[in-house]
Scaffold this motif. Structure first.
Motif, short mmCIF file in Angstrom:
data_model
loop_
_atom_site.label_atom_id
_atom_site.label_comp_id
_atom_site.label_asym_id
_atom_site.label_seq_id
_atom_site.Cartn_x
_atom_site.Cartn_y
_atom_site.Cartn_z
N HIS A 170 -2.52 2.42 -1.01
CA HIS A 170 -3.59 3.25 -1.56
C HIS A 170 -4.93 2.55 -1.44
N LEU A 171 -4.95 1.26 -1.67
CA LEU A 171 -6.21 0.51 -1.63
C LEU A 171 -6.78 0.49 -0.22
N TYR A 172 -6.00 0.07 0.76
CA TYR A 172 -6.58 -0.01 2.10
C TYR A 172 -6.84 1.38 2.69
N GLY A 173 -6.08 2.38 2.26
CA GLY A 173 -6.36 3.75 2.70
C GLY A 173 -7.69 4.25 2.18
N ARG A 202 -2.90 -7.06 4.64
CA ARG A 202 -2.56 -8.34 4.00
C ARG A 202 -3.47 -8.60 2.80
N ASP A 203 -4.76 -8.36 2.97
CA ASP A 203 -5.69 -8.59 1.85
C ASP A 203 -5.41 -7.63 0.70
N ALA A 204 -5.06 -6.39 1.02
CA ALA A 204 -4.76 -5.41 -0.03
C ALA A 204 -3.50 -5.82 -0.80
N VAL A 205 -2.48 -6.29 -0.10
CA VAL A 205 -1.26 -6.75 -0.79
C VAL A 205 -1.58 -7.96 -1.65
N ARG A 206 -2.43 -8.86 -1.14
CA ARG A 206 -2.81 -10.05 -1.90
C ARG A 206 -3.57 -9.67 -3.18
N VAL A 207 -4.45 -8.68 -3.09
CA VAL A 207 -5.23 -8.26 -4.26
C VAL A 207 -4.39 -7.48 -5.24
N VAL A 208 -3.62 -6.51 -4.75
CA VAL A 208 -2.90 -5.58 -5.63
C VAL A 208 -1.57 -6.16 -6.08
#
Length: 184
Positions: free
Chosen positions: A38-41, A24-30
Motif C-alpha cells: 500500500h505504501l509504495y503503491g 525494499r524501503d517500504a518493507v523496511r519502514v512498514v
C-alpha cells in the motif's frame, strides 16, 4: 495538460528503475510486506499524478532528477504519515475473500473462506495480461505502473469534478446575490 489513460513509456521505465528499491524501503519502514504494498503503491500514484509536471521540468527546464527528487520527498512524507498512523486505513479496505468453487461441488462441501493479502498488481494482473492456468504470473513494473497510473488518473478526475462543483456553487451564489431584490 491532459492525462492519458495509459502510462507513457517514460513512466514505465521510471517505475522499472525504482520499483525494487522502493519495495525494499517500504518493507523496511512498514515492517510487513502486505502493508508495504500500500505504501509504495501510494508513492507511485503520487508520482504519476505529477508526471506531466515532472516531465516538463526534465525536458524544458533541464532538471534531470526532478522525478527522482519528487519520489524521495513523497516517500518520506508518506512514510511519516504511515508511521504516525494518519494514512492507515482499515484493514478491510485492502483484503479480499477467496473461496475456491467448482461447479460440480455442493455449496455445503466447500471449505471455509480465508483472507488472502495480495498487492493491487497481482489482483488486477489477469485483466491486464491474459494468464494461462498452468503458469504462475508475477506482477512486474509494467503492471505496477499501469495500476499507479490508473489511480492517478482517477484522482485527477475526482479533483476536476470537485473543482467544477465548487465553481458552479460559487457562480450560483453570485447569481443569486445579484438577482435578489435589495432589502427594503
Amino acid at each position: 495538460m491532459r492525462m492519458t489513460s495509459e502510462p507513457p513509456a517514460e513512466y514505465v521505465a521510471f517505475v522499472s528503475r525504482h520499483l525494487e528499491p522502493l519495495r525494499r524501503d517500504a518493507v523496511r519502514v512498514v515492517g510487513a510486506e502486505t502493508d508495504a504494498d500500500h505504501l509504495y503503491g501510494d508513492v507511485l500514484t503520487d508520482v504519476a499524478t505529477r508526471w506531466s509536471w515532472l516531465e516538463l521540468q526534465r525536458t524544458r527546464l533541464g532538471h534531470e532528477g526532478a522525478a527522482d527528487d519528487f519520489l524521495g520527498r513523497v516517500f518520506a512524507r508518506r512514510s511519516e504519515r504511515w508511521f504516525t498512523g494518519e494514512d492507515a486505513a482499515g484493514d478491510d479496505d485492502h483484503e479480499i475473500q477467496v473461496t475456491a468453487w467448482y461447479p460440480d461441488e455442493h455449496p455445503d462441501q466447500r471449505p471455509p473462506a480465508r483472507r488472502v493479502y495480495v498487492s493491487n498488481a497481482v489482483r488486477l494482473a489477469p485483466m491486464l495480461v491474459p494468464r494461462r492456468r498452468s503458469t504462475v504470473f508475477v506482477a512486474g513494473p509494467a503492471c505496477e505502473a499501469a495500476i499507479a497510473w490508473w489511480h492517478a488518473y482517477e484522482t485527477i478526475r475526482r479533483r476536476r469534478l470537485a473543482y467544477l462543483g465548487f465553481v458552479a456553487i460559487v457562480l450560483l451564489l453570485a447569481l443569486a446575490s445579484v438577482s435578489s431584490p435589495p432589502p427594503a
